[in-house]
Design a protein around this motif. Structure first.
Motif, short mmCIF file in Angstrom:
data_model
loop_
_atom_site.label_atom_id
_atom_site.label_comp_id
_atom_site.label_asym_id
_atom_site.label_seq_id
_atom_site.Cartn_x
_atom_site.Cartn_y
_atom_site.Cartn_z
N VAL A 1 0.85 -1.20 0.00
CA VAL A 1 0.00 0.00 0.00
C VAL A 1 0.88 1.24 0.00
O VAL A 1 1.80 1.38 0.81
N VAL A 2 0.58 2.15 -0.93
CA VAL A 2 1.33 3.40 -1.06
C VAL A 2 0.41 4.56 -0.69
O VAL A 2 -0.52 4.87 -1.44
N PRO A 3 0.62 5.20 0.45
CA PRO A 3 -0.24 6.34 0.83
C PRO A 3 0.04 7.55 -0.05
O PRO A 3 1.20 7.91 -0.27
N VAL A 4 -1.03 8.17 -0.53
CA VAL A 4 -0.91 9.38 -1.35
C VAL A 4 -1.77 10.46 -0.70
O VAL A 4 -2.97 10.26 -0.49
N PRO A 5 -1.20 11.60 -0.37
CA PRO A 5 -1.94 12.62 0.39
C PRO A 5 -3.07 13.25 -0.40
O PRO A 5 -3.08 13.25 -1.64
N ILE A 6 -4.01 13.81 0.35
CA ILE A 6 -5.17 14.51 -0.19
C ILE A 6 -4.96 16.01 0.00
O ILE A 6 -4.52 16.46 1.06
N ASP A 7 -5.26 16.78 -1.04
CA ASP A 7 -5.28 18.23 -0.90
C ASP A 7 -6.67 18.73 -1.28
O ASP A 7 -7.61 17.93 -1.37
N GLU A 8 -6.82 20.03 -1.52
CA GLU A 8 -8.15 20.58 -1.78
C GLU A 8 -8.75 20.13 -3.11
O GLU A 8 -9.93 20.35 -3.38
N GLU A 9 -7.96 19.46 -3.97
CA GLU A 9 -8.47 18.95 -5.24
C GLU A 9 -8.60 17.43 -5.26
O GLU A 9 -8.95 16.85 -6.28
#
Length: 502
Positions: A250-258
């Protein structure tokens, strides 16, 4: 009516006619061992001698002799006209009895609960997950994951189920289509085309036992051990569990406003095999993925030969404007699998969800379901199909959208008034919960523990993060609570956090 008494699980008894120990003594020892181990609890009713003899393929005398020995030693007792039972008040001395060894091979009892598990089985037991949605203290505000069950039109649903049952064709009593009840798949395809902008036919719709079953099925078919899968961070922990269950990385990918940051995903793992996203209403932050970011994600999947699982979480409940069209309906979405469920729009116990898979994957998914012998009950599927076809489903969603918008705004007003010192909270635009942001450096898990002492359940945002970064916050659901319960819940939360109530 008296409460039914549990009976012994007959398949657990094995007798060997070739062994030197008589059959009645083999049965005596196995039943005695089961009682001492707690598998047969006090008050458990044993089968009649006639039924037990027929089940085990031995003479009735064998059963009678075993029962006599067990009765003589205080393990069981007979009640005239009512059968034979494990003694309700067992003597402690029975648990110190050491019986003679037999030549009959007995199943070994693992010393540890994990002993004897496969590597994958042991891995499953180590998965770190937040509390199950709606489980445990379900009536404590503000636990997430529960729709307004008290507002579900139960009488209308009951009438639908009754009518379907009366009209059920005998042909439907045979083995069902592993892909699901065809009329339901047709209704789902029509609904998704009209309301979500999906591009699909009924042939692409696979009915599954809820969203988690769909995730697990997709993970098994699309991921090999050590394949990489992008996961939104923070994100849905049970998706992470489904991918880890098949040995994926599993590769975590951050969330931003888009939405999910595709650029960071490509930098961390450009050749990932799969990406899991919730673009319409990101879980748990509620962000809507921008159109530019959606196309960026699609272009990456095409170039990398990767799959995208679009979990259309809470997409029906948007309170400002129309629901956002699905990622699956855009040009270039040939690599997208669409996941939906009836758990929130109808009720969780229904356990029905659906996958919309690309045409190239249909045969593989159907074959996997057929191989696993996964066939869902036909009555529930037929009832949902009828409920949708008659327009009740769409009307129910409209009613609930109005109710949830009202409750969400009420919680927002109450929280701003009483919790404004510790929570920064925005008016709900969609979904069934709010995100309350805590002051920097505040431990959201500790805040959740304080709330629980006041019988309030708030989910700490850190429980949904894979990387220990980002501001702390809590999730507060409003869907399942009346305005009175919301107001009382906010007051208890204010007391737990020692805030001045407005």
């Amino acid at each position: 009516m008296p409460k039914p008494t549990p009976q012994i699980p007959l398949p657990g008894i094995q007798l060997d006619a070739s062994a030197s120990l008589p059959l009645h003594r083999q049965l005596y020892e196995q039943l005695g061992r089961a009682i001492r181990a707690g598998y047969l609890t006090p008050g458990t009713r044993l089968p009649s001698t006639r039924a037990f003899a027929r089940e085990l393929g031995v003479s009735r005398t064998t059963i009678e002799e075993a029962y006599q020995d067990l009765s003589a030693e205080g393990y069981i007792e007979g009640q005239v006209g009512a059968g034979t039972y494990v003694t309700k008040h067992l003597s402690e001395s029975l648990f110190q009895v050491t019986t003679m060894s037999t030549e009959v091979a007995q199943p070994s009892v693992p010393v540890s609960g994990y002993a004897g598990l496969s590597q994958r089985g042991r891995q499953i037991t180590t998965l770190s997950l937040p509390p199950g949605f709606g489980s445990g203290d379900a009536r404590y505000p503000f636990r997430i994951g529960l729709p307004a069950l008290e507002s579900f039109p139960l009488q209308e649903w009951t009438q639908t189920v009754t009518r379907v049952l009366r009209q059920l064709s005998p042909s439907l009593l045979s083995y069902p289509d592993p892909a699901g009840f065809r009329p339901l798949r047709e209704e789902i395809a029509t609904y998704l085309t009209l309301s979500r902008g999906c591009r699909c036919t009924a042939d692409q719709v696979i009915v599954v036992a809820g969203a988690q079953a769909g995730l697990s099925l997709a993970a098994r078919l699309l991921l090999d051990a050590r394949d990489a899968a992008w996961i939104e961070d923070p994100g849905y922990p049970y998706a992470k569990a489904a991918f880890e269950d098949v040995g994926a990385t599993v590769v975590p990918v951050p969330i931003d406003e888009e939405g999910i940051d595709v650029g960071i995903g490509k930098a961390r793992c450009p050749d990932a095999r799969l990406a899991y996203v919730t673009p319409s209403h990101q879980f748990p932050l509620g962000v809507t993925m921008s159109l530019a970011r959606r196309y960026e994600l699609l272009h990456w999947a095409q170039a990398a030969g990767a799959w995208i699982i679009e979990d259309d979480y809470d997409s029906e409940y948007r309170y400002l404007g129309r629901p956002i069209p699905a990622l699956q309906g855009l040009e270039g979405a040939e690599h997208v699998l669409y996941l939906g469920t009836f758990s929130k729009v109808l009720f969780p116990a229904l356990r029905l969800g659906y996958l919309v898979v690309p045409p190239s994957l249909v045969d593989a998914f159907v074959a996997a379901l057929r191989t696993a012998n996964v066939f869902l009950p036909i009555l529930e599927q037929a009832a949902v199909a009828t409920y949708m076809r008659e327009g009740n489903f769409a009307r129910h969603i409209r009613r609930m959208r109005s109710l949830y918008a009202k409750r969400g705004n009420f919680l927002w007003d109450c929280a701003r008034s009483s919790l404004g010192e510790v929570l920064t909270i925005e008016r709900p635009a969609a979904g069934l919960h709010l995100v309350g942001w805590l002051p920097k450096s505040t431990d959201d898990r500790e805040m959740a523990r304080k709330a629980e002492r006041q019988r309030i359940i708030v989910s700490p945002l850190s429980a949904y993060r894979m990387e220990p970064t980002g501001r702390g916050g809590v999730l507060l659901s409003y869907a399942s609570w009346t305005e009175r319960e919301i107001e009382e819940g906010v007051q208890r939360l204010a007391r737990a956090w020692n805030t001045r109530q407005g």
